[in-house]
Design an enzyme around this catalytic site. Sequence first.
Site, PDB file in Angstrom:
ATOM      1  N   ASP A  34      87.683 -43.220  30.523  1.00 30.83           N
ATOM      2  CA  ASP A  34      86.587 -42.493  30.177  1.00 30.83           C
ATOM      3  C   ASP A  34      86.067 -41.846  31.608  1.00 30.83           C
ATOM      4  OD1 ASP A  34      85.292 -44.613  31.563  1.00 30.83           O
ATOM      5  OD2 ASP A  34      83.795 -45.252  30.133  1.00 30.83           O
ATOM      6  N   GLU A  36      85.043 -43.271  34.341  1.00 32.43           N
ATOM      7  CA  GLU A  36      84.281 -44.040  35.373  1.00 32.43           C
ATOM      8  C   GLU A  36      85.212 -44.776  36.298  1.00 32.43           C
ATOM      9  OE1 GLU A  36      81.829 -46.887  33.003  1.00 32.43           O
ATOM     10  OE2 GLU A  36      80.556 -45.491  32.018  1.00 32.43           O
ATOM     11  N   GLN A  94      70.308 -25.632  46.714  1.00 36.90           N
ATOM     12  CA  GLN A  94      68.979 -25.980  46.079  1.00 36.90           C
ATOM     13  C   GLN A  94      68.383 -27.116  47.107  1.00 36.90           C
ATOM     14  OE1 GLN A  94      68.444 -24.403  43.279  1.00 36.90           O
ATOM     15  NE2 GLN A  94      66.622 -25.164  43.042  1.00 36.90           N
ATOM     16  N   ASP A 165      74.710 -11.642  54.432  1.00 35.89           N
ATOM     17  CA  ASP A 165      73.268 -11.693  53.792  1.00 35.89           C
ATOM     18  C   ASP A 165      72.433 -11.924  55.018  1.00 35.89           C
ATOM     19  OD1 ASP A 165      73.482 -14.509  53.960  1.00 35.89           O
ATOM     20  OD2 ASP A 165      74.432 -14.722  51.955  1.00 35.89           O
ATOM     21  N   LYS A 189      72.057  -8.308  51.041  1.00 37.38           N
ATOM     22  CA  LYS A 189      72.569  -9.047  49.570  1.00 37.38           C
ATOM     23  C   LYS A 189      71.375  -9.387  48.793  1.00 37.38           C
ATOM     24  CE  LYS A 189      74.373 -13.186  48.854  1.00 37.38           C
ATOM     25  NZ  LYS A 189      75.081 -14.161  49.084  1.00 37.38           N
TER      26      LYS A 189
HETATM   27  C1  R5P Z   1      74.624 -17.759  49.935  1.00 37.97           C
HETATM   28  O1  R5P Z   1      73.851 -17.469  50.387  1.00 37.97           O
HETATM   29  C2  R5P Z   1      75.736 -18.315  50.799  1.00 37.97           C
HETATM   30  O2  R5P Z   1      75.750 -18.107  52.317  1.00 37.97           O
HETATM   31  C3  R5P Z   1      77.238 -17.706  50.310  1.00 37.97           C
HETATM   32  O3  R5P Z   1      77.224 -16.407  50.936  1.00 37.97           O
HETATM   33  C4  R5P Z   1      77.494 -17.886  48.901  1.00 37.97           C
HETATM   34  O4  R5P Z   1      77.178 -19.129  48.529  1.00 37.97           O
HETATM   35  C5  R5P Z   1      78.818 -17.463  48.594  1.00 37.97           C
HETATM   36  O5  R5P Z   1      78.967 -17.679  47.215  1.00 37.97           O
HETATM   37  P1  R5P Z   1      79.928 -16.689  46.464  1.00 37.97           P
HETATM   38  O6  R5P Z   1      81.351 -16.626  47.100  1.00 37.97           O
HETATM   39  O7  R5P Z   1      80.094 -17.073  45.230  1.00 37.97           O
HETATM   40  O8  R5P Z   1      79.491 -15.270  46.463  1.00 37.97           O
END
Ligand code: R5P
Length: 299
Positions: A34, A36, A94, A165, A189
Site C-alpha cells: 500500500d 507505507e 510556503q 523575479d 515577474k
Molecule cells: C519563485 O519565486 C522561485 O524563485 C522560482 O522562480 C520558481 O519557483 C520557479 O518555478 P517554475 O520553474 O515553476 O516557474
Amino acid sequence: MRIFAGSSSKNLARKISGKLKMDLSPVEIFVFPDGEKRIRIKDKVLGQDCIVVQSAGIPTDENYMELFIMIDALKRSGAKSVKTVIPYLGYQRQDHIFREGEAVSLEVIAKILTSVGMTELFSFDFHSPKIPEIFSVPVHHLSALPQFGEKIKELGRNTVLVAPDMGGIRRVKQISEMLGNIPFATIEKNRDLSSGEISNSGLTGDVRGKIAVIIDDMISTAVTIVDATNLLIEEGAIKVFAFATHGVFARYADKILQKSKIEKVFVSDTIEVPPYKIFPKLEIISIAEVTAKALRSNQ
Ligand code: R5P
C-alpha cells in the site's frame, strides 16, 4: 559517527560519505504493497552522532515521510544526535501565509522534524533568508552560488546576471560581488496566487548584445526560466544561460528547457535528477564537497 542515505539522495550521500572517509551505514527500507514504509537501522547507533541525507524533491511528501521515520528509528535506537542534510528543503515556498486561510506548510515540516528528533539541519540556497528562523534547532544555510560563480567566469566577460523575479535580486547581487561587481538586470515577474500563472511585466537593466545569465533558487515547471529567456532574447541578449540550485523539474520541465532558446541549464545535485529527466542542455554541479566541509567543521 554514522551516516545514512534516504532513498532520494543515495548518490549524493555516497559522495558525501566518501569525502568524509566514512562508509554509508546500512538501512533497510521495505515498502508495503500500500506504499507505507518500514525502516530499520541495521548498525548499532547507541550514543552515536548520526547524519541522515535525504532531499525533499519529487515525490516531496513521500521523501519527507521516509525522513521522519528514519529520524525516529535512529532516536529510538539511541542515537545521541541526528544531523539532517535536506539539500532541497521542500515546502519552503510556503514559509508564510500569502492569502487568508492558508497554512504555513514549512512550519509544519519544521515541527515534525524537530519533534521526531532532528538536532541540526544542513540545507542549500533557501528561497528566503528568513527560513532558519522557522526552526528551533541550528540551521546551516549552505550555498551552491560560489560554484556557480566559478562557472559563470568561464562564460567570458560580456555577461550580465539576471534575477528572474524580485526575490532573486539578493542572489544575483551576491554573485555579482563575487565576480567583481559585474552588471545585473532584474525581471519583474507576477504570479497569480490562485492559478499560479506567471507573467513578466518588464526588465530593469541592459542586456542588449550581452550573454545573459539567469540565476534562480529552483526550477520547477521551468515556466519562470523559459519566459525570462524569451524576454531577454526579445530585449537583445545574444545568448541565455540559466543557473538554479535546485532542479525540481516538475511535469515536462526537462523537455521544455531542451526545446527552449536557452543555451545551457546548470543545476546542483541537491535533488537527484532521474536518468529519464536528464537532457542534453543540462549540466549538474555537485555540492558534495561543500556539504562534507560543513559537516566536518560542525562535528
Ligand atoms: C519563485 O519565486 C522561485 O524563485 C522560482 O522562480 C520558481 O519557483 C520557479 O518555478 P517554475 O520553474 O515553476 O516557474
